[in-house]
Design a protein around this motif. Structure first.
Motif, PDB file in Angstrom:
ATOM      1  N   TYR A  20       0.852  -1.180   0.000  1.00 36.66           N
ATOM      2  CA  TYR A  20       0.000   0.000   0.000  1.00 36.66           C
ATOM      3  C   TYR A  20       0.891   1.235   0.000  1.00 36.66           C
ATOM      4  O   TYR A  20       1.896   1.275   0.710  1.00 36.66           O
ATOM      5  CB  TYR A  20      -0.882   0.052   1.245  1.00 36.66           C
ATOM      6  CG  TYR A  20      -1.962  -0.988   1.296  1.00 36.66           C
ATOM      7  CD1 TYR A  20      -3.098  -0.867   0.506  1.00 36.66           C
ATOM      8  CD2 TYR A  20      -1.859  -2.074   2.147  1.00 36.66           C
ATOM      9  CE1 TYR A  20      -4.097  -1.808   0.567  1.00 36.66           C
ATOM     10  CE2 TYR A  20      -2.854  -3.027   2.212  1.00 36.66           C
ATOM     11  CZ  TYR A  20      -3.973  -2.892   1.420  1.00 36.66           C
ATOM     12  OH  TYR A  20      -4.959  -3.824   1.477  1.00 36.66           O
ATOM     13  N   ALA A  21       0.519   2.250  -0.753  1.00 30.23           N
ATOM     14  CA  ALA A  21       1.252   3.510  -0.757  1.00 30.23           C
ATOM     15  C   ALA A  21       0.396   4.572  -0.090  1.00 30.23           C
ATOM     16  O   ALA A  21      -0.801   4.687  -0.369  1.00 30.23           O
ATOM     17  CB  ALA A  21       1.600   3.932  -2.176  1.00 30.23           C
ATOM     18  N   GLY A  27      -1.858   1.564   5.199  1.00 28.44           N
ATOM     19  CA  GLY A  27      -0.746   2.447   4.856  1.00 28.44           C
ATOM     20  C   GLY A  27       0.071   2.793   6.079  1.00 28.44           C
ATOM     21  O   GLY A  27      -0.154   2.281   7.171  1.00 28.44           O
ATOM     22  N   ILE A  28       1.020   3.678   5.902  1.00 26.02           N
ATOM     23  CA  ILE A  28       1.849   4.108   7.022  1.00 26.02           C
ATOM     24  C   ILE A  28       1.159   5.235   7.773  1.00 26.02           C
ATOM     25  O   ILE A  28       0.281   5.916   7.246  1.00 26.02           O
ATOM     26  CB  ILE A  28       3.245   4.570   6.547  1.00 26.02           C
ATOM     27  CG1 ILE A  28       3.119   5.782   5.622  1.00 26.02           C
ATOM     28  CG2 ILE A  28       4.003   3.436   5.910  1.00 26.02           C
ATOM     29  CD1 ILE A  28       4.369   6.602   5.501  1.00 26.02           C
ATOM     30  N   HIS A  44       8.160  -2.969   2.762  1.00 26.23           N
ATOM     31  CA  HIS A  44       7.967  -4.423   2.897  1.00 26.23           C
ATOM     32  C   HIS A  44       7.657  -4.832   4.330  1.00 26.23           C
ATOM     33  O   HIS A  44       8.108  -5.871   4.802  1.00 26.23           O
ATOM     34  CB  HIS A  44       9.180  -5.195   2.369  1.00 26.23           C
ATOM     35  CG  HIS A  44       9.567  -4.818   0.979  1.00 26.23           C
ATOM     36  ND1 HIS A  44       8.848  -5.206  -0.134  1.00 26.23           N
ATOM     37  CD2 HIS A  44      10.576  -4.048   0.514  1.00 26.23           C
ATOM     38  CE1 HIS A  44       9.414  -4.717  -1.220  1.00 26.23           C
ATOM     39  NE2 HIS A  44      10.450  -4.011  -0.862  1.00 26.23           N
ATOM     40  N   GLY A  45       6.897  -3.988   5.042  1.00 26.48           N
ATOM     41  CA  GLY A  45       6.488  -4.324   6.401  1.00 26.48           C
ATOM     42  C   GLY A  45       7.456  -3.875   7.482  1.00 26.48           C
ATOM     43  O   GLY A  45       7.205  -4.119   8.662  1.00 26.48           O
ATOM     44  N   ALA A  61       8.722   6.974  10.918  1.00 29.91           N
ATOM     45  CA  ALA A  61      10.170   7.071  10.738  1.00 29.91           C
ATOM     46  C   ALA A  61      10.754   5.933   9.904  1.00 29.91           C
ATOM     47  O   ALA A  61      11.737   6.128   9.186  1.00 29.91           O
ATOM     48  CB  ALA A  61      10.856   7.124  12.100  1.00 29.91           C
ATOM     49  N   LYS A  62      10.180   4.740   9.969  1.00 29.35           N
ATOM     50  CA  LYS A  62      10.737   3.592   9.245  1.00 29.35           C
ATOM     51  C   LYS A  62      10.171   3.440   7.833  1.00 29.35           C
ATOM     52  O   LYS A  62      10.485   2.478   7.143  1.00 29.35           O
ATOM     53  CB  LYS A  62      10.479   2.316  10.033  1.00 29.35           C
ATOM     54  CG  LYS A  62      11.216   2.287  11.357  1.00 29.35           C
ATOM     55  CD  LYS A  62      10.894   1.019  12.115  1.00 29.35           C
ATOM     56  CE  LYS A  62      11.571   1.014  13.474  1.00 29.35           C
ATOM     57  NZ  LYS A  62      11.166  -0.157  14.261  1.00 29.35           N
ATOM     58  N   ALA A  63       9.352   4.371   7.419  1.00 31.46           N
ATOM     59  CA  ALA A  63       8.731   4.282   6.092  1.00 31.46           C
ATOM     60  C   ALA A  63       9.773   4.477   4.994  1.00 31.46           C
ATOM     61  O   ALA A  63      10.781   5.157   5.174  1.00 31.46           O
ATOM     62  CB  ALA A  63       7.638   5.331   5.957  1.00 31.46           C
ATOM     63  N   ARG A  64       9.494   3.873   3.847  1.00 29.67           N
ATOM     64  CA  ARG A  64      10.321   4.080   2.653  1.00 29.67           C
ATOM     65  C   ARG A  64       9.657   5.209   1.869  1.00 29.67           C
ATOM     66  O   ARG A  64       8.538   5.065   1.384  1.00 29.67           O
ATOM     67  CB  ARG A  64      10.387   2.800   1.836  1.00 29.67           C
ATOM     68  CG  ARG A  64      11.175   2.940   0.555  1.00 29.67           C
ATOM     69  CD  ARG A  64      11.389   1.621  -0.135  1.00 29.67           C
ATOM     70  NE  ARG A  64      10.124   0.920  -0.365  1.00 29.67           N
ATOM     71  CZ  ARG A  64      10.012  -0.158  -1.134  1.00 29.67           C
ATOM     72  NH1 ARG A  64      11.075  -0.670  -1.708  1.00 29.67           N
ATOM     73  NH2 ARG A  64       8.847  -0.734  -1.298  1.00 29.67           N
TER      74      ARG A  64
END
Length: 148
Positions: free
Chosen positions: A62-63, A98-99, A88-89, A117-120
């Motif tokens: 999901y974006a 989503g994030i 990737h989780g 913080a850990k999102a790409r």
């Protein structure tokens, strides 16, 4: 000169059709679903920031996307200013998959986007539709502060 069998002609023709079909399919617009999670309105103008969840199928994450637009324009004219996923989780998911994000207009014309913080992060654009955008990585509030 060697004769081509009917089997070889049919096989070659099928291969050509399937290759052409594959190329056309790759050039086509992807079929993604979009769900609006939040809309924040700029207190100083007709600008808005829309946070949406984009789902392009089982093989993609999901974006979480933030778009900035103006009320007097078509929604398709809104500008993508932020795009991220969970890597990737690796980042915790929120918002229906989503994030986590916090999107607010901190002042007229000034949009603040805080994200997990850990999102790409794939995209960050600092200005759109006359507004200035700031970005910060952070963590969502895990508990409610005590009330006196």
């Amino acid at each position: 000169m060697a004769r081509t069998s009917l089997f070889e002609k049919v096989t070659l023709r099928c291969f050509c059709y399937l290759s052409l079909y594959g190329l056309v399919g790759c050039a086509a617009e992807p079929l993604c679903s979009t769900k609006v999670l939040q809309v924040a309105r700029d207190p100083g103008s007709d600008r808005y920031a829309s946070t949406v969840l984009r789902d392009c199928g089982a093989t993609t994450d999901y974006a979480t996307v933030v778009l900035v637009g103006r009320a007097n324009e078509r929604p398709s004219d809104a500008v993508e200013v932020f795009v991220a996923d969970s890597d990737h989780g690796n980042a915790p998911r929120a918002n229906a998959g989503g994030i986590w994000t916090s999107v607010v207009w901190s002042a007229p014309g000034q949009l603040s986007i805080v994200h997990e913080a850990k999102a790409r992060v794939f995209k960050r654009i600092g200005t759109a539709k006359g507004g200035v955008i700031s970005f910060r990585a952070g963590e969502p509030y895990l508990s409610v502060p005590p009330v006196d």
